[in-house]
Design a protein around this motif. Structure first.
Motif, mmCIF file in Angstrom:
data_model
loop_
_atom_site.group_PDB
_atom_site.id
_atom_site.type_symbol
_atom_site.label_atom_id
_atom_site.label_comp_id
_atom_site.label_asym_id
_atom_site.label_seq_id
_atom_site.Cartn_x
_atom_site.Cartn_y
_atom_site.Cartn_z
ATOM 1 N N HIS A 184 0.822 -1.204 0.000
ATOM 2 C CA HIS A 184 0.000 0.000 0.000
ATOM 3 C C HIS A 184 0.854 1.249 0.000
ATOM 4 O O HIS A 184 1.943 1.310 0.539
ATOM 5 N N ALA A 185 0.257 2.177 -0.679
ATOM 6 C CA ALA A 185 0.969 3.409 -0.993
ATOM 7 C C ALA A 185 1.089 4.311 0.230
ATOM 8 O O ALA A 185 1.888 5.216 0.252
ATOM 9 N N HIS A 186 0.255 4.077 1.235
ATOM 10 C CA HIS A 186 0.155 5.126 2.231
ATOM 11 C C HIS A 186 0.981 4.902 3.469
ATOM 12 O O HIS A 186 2.135 5.221 3.532
ATOM 13 N N HIS A 187 0.430 4.332 4.438
ATOM 14 C CA HIS A 187 1.102 4.355 5.726
ATOM 15 C C HIS A 187 0.435 3.369 6.643
ATOM 16 O O HIS A 187 0.298 3.588 7.823
ATOM 17 N N GLY A 188 -0.045 2.315 6.066
ATOM 18 C CA GLY A 188 -0.623 1.288 6.908
ATOM 19 C C GLY A 188 -1.995 1.625 7.434
ATOM 20 O O GLY A 188 -2.538 0.900 8.259
ATOM 21 N N LEU A 189 -2.587 2.721 6.964
ATOM 22 C CA LEU A 189 -3.925 3.077 7.442
ATOM 23 C C LEU A 189 -4.952 2.566 6.450
ATOM 24 O O LEU A 189 -5.462 3.303 5.619
ATOM 25 N N ASN A 190 -5.225 1.291 6.502
ATOM 26 C CA ASN A 190 -6.080 0.698 5.487
ATOM 27 C C ASN A 190 -7.519 0.584 5.958
ATOM 28 O O ASN A 190 -7.826 0.720 7.136
ATOM 29 N N LEU A 191 -8.368 0.272 5.000
ATOM 30 C CA LEU A 191 -9.779 0.125 5.297
ATOM 31 C C LEU A 191 -10.034 -1.126 6.125
ATOM 32 O O LEU A 191 -9.554 -2.206 5.799
ATOM 33 N N ASP A 192 -10.841 -0.962 7.111
ATOM 34 C CA ASP A 192 -11.326 -2.087 7.905
ATOM 35 C C ASP A 192 -12.071 -3.092 7.009
ATOM 36 O O ASP A 192 -12.852 -2.702 6.158
ATOM 37 N N LEU A 193 -11.847 -4.391 7.226
ATOM 38 C CA LEU A 193 -12.376 -5.387 6.276
ATOM 39 C C LEU A 193 -13.899 -5.515 6.272
ATOM 40 O O LEU A 193 -14.508 -5.609 5.202
ATOM 41 N N ALA A 194 -14.513 -5.528 7.444
ATOM 42 C CA ALA A 194 -15.975 -5.697 7.493
ATOM 43 C C ALA A 194 -16.649 -4.488 6.857
ATOM 44 O O ALA A 194 -17.583 -4.615 6.059
ATOM 45 N N MET A 195 -16.121 -3.316 7.169
ATOM 46 C CA MET A 195 -16.678 -2.092 6.597
ATOM 47 C C MET A 195 -16.507 -2.107 5.082
ATOM 48 O O MET A 195 -17.386 -1.694 4.343
ATOM 49 N N ARG A 196 -15.363 -2.603 4.637
ATOM 50 C CA ARG A 196 -15.086 -2.652 3.210
ATOM 51 C C ARG A 196 -16.127 -3.509 2.467
ATOM 52 O O ARG A 196 -16.609 -3.130 1.393
ATOM 53 N N ALA A 197 -16.487 -4.629 3.055
ATOM 54 C CA ALA A 197 -17.483 -5.508 2.423
ATOM 55 C C ALA A 197 -18.841 -4.797 2.346
ATOM 56 O O ALA A 197 -19.530 -4.845 1.319
ATOM 57 N N ASP A 198 -19.202 -4.105 3.406
ATOM 58 C CA ASP A 198 -20.464 -3.373 3.430
ATOM 59 C C ASP A 198 -20.447 -2.246 2.383
ATOM 60 O O ASP A 198 -21.407 -2.071 1.619
ATOM 61 N N ALA A 199 -19.343 -1.524 2.335
ATOM 62 C CA ALA A 199 -19.220 -0.431 1.361
ATOM 63 C C ALA A 199 -19.337 -0.974 -0.067
ATOM 64 O O ALA A 199 -19.969 -0.343 -0.928
ATOM 65 N N LYS A 200 -18.754 -2.131 -0.325
ATOM 66 C CA LYS A 200 -18.828 -2.710 -1.667
ATOM 67 C C LYS A 200 -20.263 -3.066 -2.043
ATOM 68 O O LYS A 200 -20.712 -2.757 -3.157
ATOM 69 N N ARG A 201 -20.964 -3.704 -1.114
ATOM 70 C CA ARG A 201 -22.366 -4.029 -1.404
ATOM 71 C C ARG A 201 -23.161 -2.759 -1.722
ATOM 72 O O ARG A 201 -23.940 -2.714 -2.660
ATOM 73 N N ARG A 202 -22.920 -1.730 -0.943
ATOM 74 C CA ARG A 202 -23.672 -0.495 -1.160
ATOM 75 C C ARG A 202 -23.307 0.171 -2.487
ATOM 76 O O ARG A 202 -24.161 0.710 -3.191
ATOM 77 N N LEU A 203 -22.027 0.134 -2.836
ATOM 78 C CA LEU A 203 -21.620 0.760 -4.103
ATOM 79 C C LEU A 203 -22.138 -0.037 -5.301
ATOM 80 O O LEU A 203 -22.452 0.547 -6.344
ATOM 81 N N GLN A 204 -22.235 -1.359 -5.157
ATOM 82 C CA GLN A 204 -22.823 -2.152 -6.256
ATOM 83 C C GLN A 204 -24.289 -1.766 -6.434
ATOM 84 O O GLN A 204 -24.763 -1.631 -7.563
ATOM 85 N N SER A 205 -24.971 -1.550 -5.333
ATOM 86 C CA SER A 205 -26.365 -1.133 -5.441
ATOM 87 C C SER A 205 -26.468 0.278 -6.033
ATOM 88 O O SER A 205 -27.373 0.573 -6.833
ATOM 89 N N ILE A 206 -25.519 1.137 -5.684
ATOM 90 C CA ILE A 206 -25.496 2.494 -6.255
ATOM 91 C C ILE A 206 -25.260 2.435 -7.766
ATOM 92 O O ILE A 206 -25.920 3.142 -8.538
ATOM 93 N N ARG A 207 -24.334 1.557 -8.184
ATOM 94 C CA ARG A 207 -24.112 1.409 -9.634
ATOM 95 C C ARG A 207 -25.415 0.995 -10.322
ATOM 96 O O ARG A 207 -25.779 1.531 -11.368
ATOM 97 N N GLY A 208 -26.140 0.058 -9.727
ATOM 98 C CA GLY A 208 -27.413 -0.368 -10.294
ATOM 99 C C GLY A 208 -28.424 0.779 -10.354
ATOM 100 O O GLY A 208 -29.165 0.926 -11.331
ATOM 101 N N HIS A 209 -28.410 1.600 -9.339
ATOM 102 C CA HIS A 209 -29.322 2.753 -9.281
ATOM 103 C C HIS A 209 -28.978 3.761 -10.394
ATOM 104 O O HIS A 209 -29.873 4.308 -11.046
ATOM 105 N N VAL A 210 -27.682 3.988 -10.604
ATOM 106 C CA VAL A 210 -27.259 4.894 -11.686
ATOM 107 C C VAL A 210 -27.708 4.326 -13.035
ATOM 108 O O VAL A 210 -28.210 5.060 -13.906
ATOM 109 N N GLU A 211 -27.578 3.013 -13.192
ATOM 110 C CA GLU A 211 -28.043 2.396 -14.444
ATOM 111 C C GLU A 211 -29.554 2.561 -14.601
ATOM 112 O O GLU A 211 -30.050 2.753 -15.718
#
Lengths: 100, 100, 100, 100
Positions: free
Chosen positions: B7-34
């Motif tokens: 990672h490019a930054h400094h070890g401050l990465n996204l929490d894994l559980a939150m990341r999974a939730d964010a992905k589900r929500r963004l997939q739904s957002i993509r569907g909404h945009v479509e």
């Protein structure tokens, strides 16, 4: 939601040139959302970078909204008194602009 | 929170559980945009309906942002003094929250 | 709301220099609100001029808020883990930033 | 809506009942700002309490803005086509709603 004539609403349709512009922008927004999804796959994704991308997409969506809003104002709202649906036009706008 | 490489930054990465939730929500957002893109193909699309959908997507994006922000605050910001990067953390946050 | 020690909160008080700046800005905001009140007395007051002034006051209030927020982040949030009140700090911030 | 003299603009003045309501609300907002000024005098003032009060004032200002905006839409914007100043009305509104 489609209908042949007198359609679901009241003949207040989207202006064609604006519609093409809005489509191009929304396609770019979809690509941007997919980019954020790819970011979230990366091990080293940093929260603040994700937040910046989300904010950029919000900005882009706001610009599509402004496009549609300007067209709606110009095409439909300023002529409402002549059509006689001014209270509907005003109520709809106020509802949309809440927390905007 | 730290990792050795990747990672490019400094070890401050996204929490894994939150990341999974964010992905589900963004997939739904993509569907909404479509969905909005399909609306724009329809003859009878009405401006205010499009504006409502754009506003709904903005709301959904805001909720993903809140998820990532909460995780960032909990995982990285409250520990900044211990790490010694507090001025960076504060500057980044203030930049993000501008016009939010 | 004052108290002699251990006061109502937890010793997380406003930074003094920031406090002086915030006071100057709020005094100017009060004057600006009074200016809008005078505008509303005028026969010829135009809605859009009033709306512009309201928007200007909102901007000025947002800048005071940013000042206090930056100070809060720098003085209290980045040190939360060391104090052990991080979940309170995060919950409070998320509540404040809702719809911001 | 029209008047003979005494206004700089074009006869598009504030509705009287709305004006009285806006004045009452702005007087209350002025009092609220003075309350925040008093908070800032207190030794134990806590940032988050100040931020909550600022947010409350922003909400109250937003409600005055909505009042004036609704009146402007109902009294002036929906009749713009009939008057022939629709492009001015639309430009003004779009400028006001930017970053709102």
């Amino acid at each position: 939601m489609t209908s042949v004539k007198g359609h679901a609403h009241h003949g207040l349709n989207l202006d064609l040139a604006m519609r093409a512009d809005a489509k191009r922008r929304l396609q770019s927004i979809r690509g941007h959302v997919e980019g954020i999804l790819r970011m979230l796959e990366e091990d080293g994704a940093y929260c603040v970078d994700v937040l910046k991308q989300i904010k950029a997409v919000e900005g882009a969506l706001g610009r599509v909204g402004d496009l549609v809003l300007r067209s709606h104002l110009s095409e439909h709202v300023v002529t409402a008194a002549a059509r006689g649906d001014e209270s509907r036009m005003v109520d709809e706008l106020m509802e949309l602009l809440k927390y905007r």
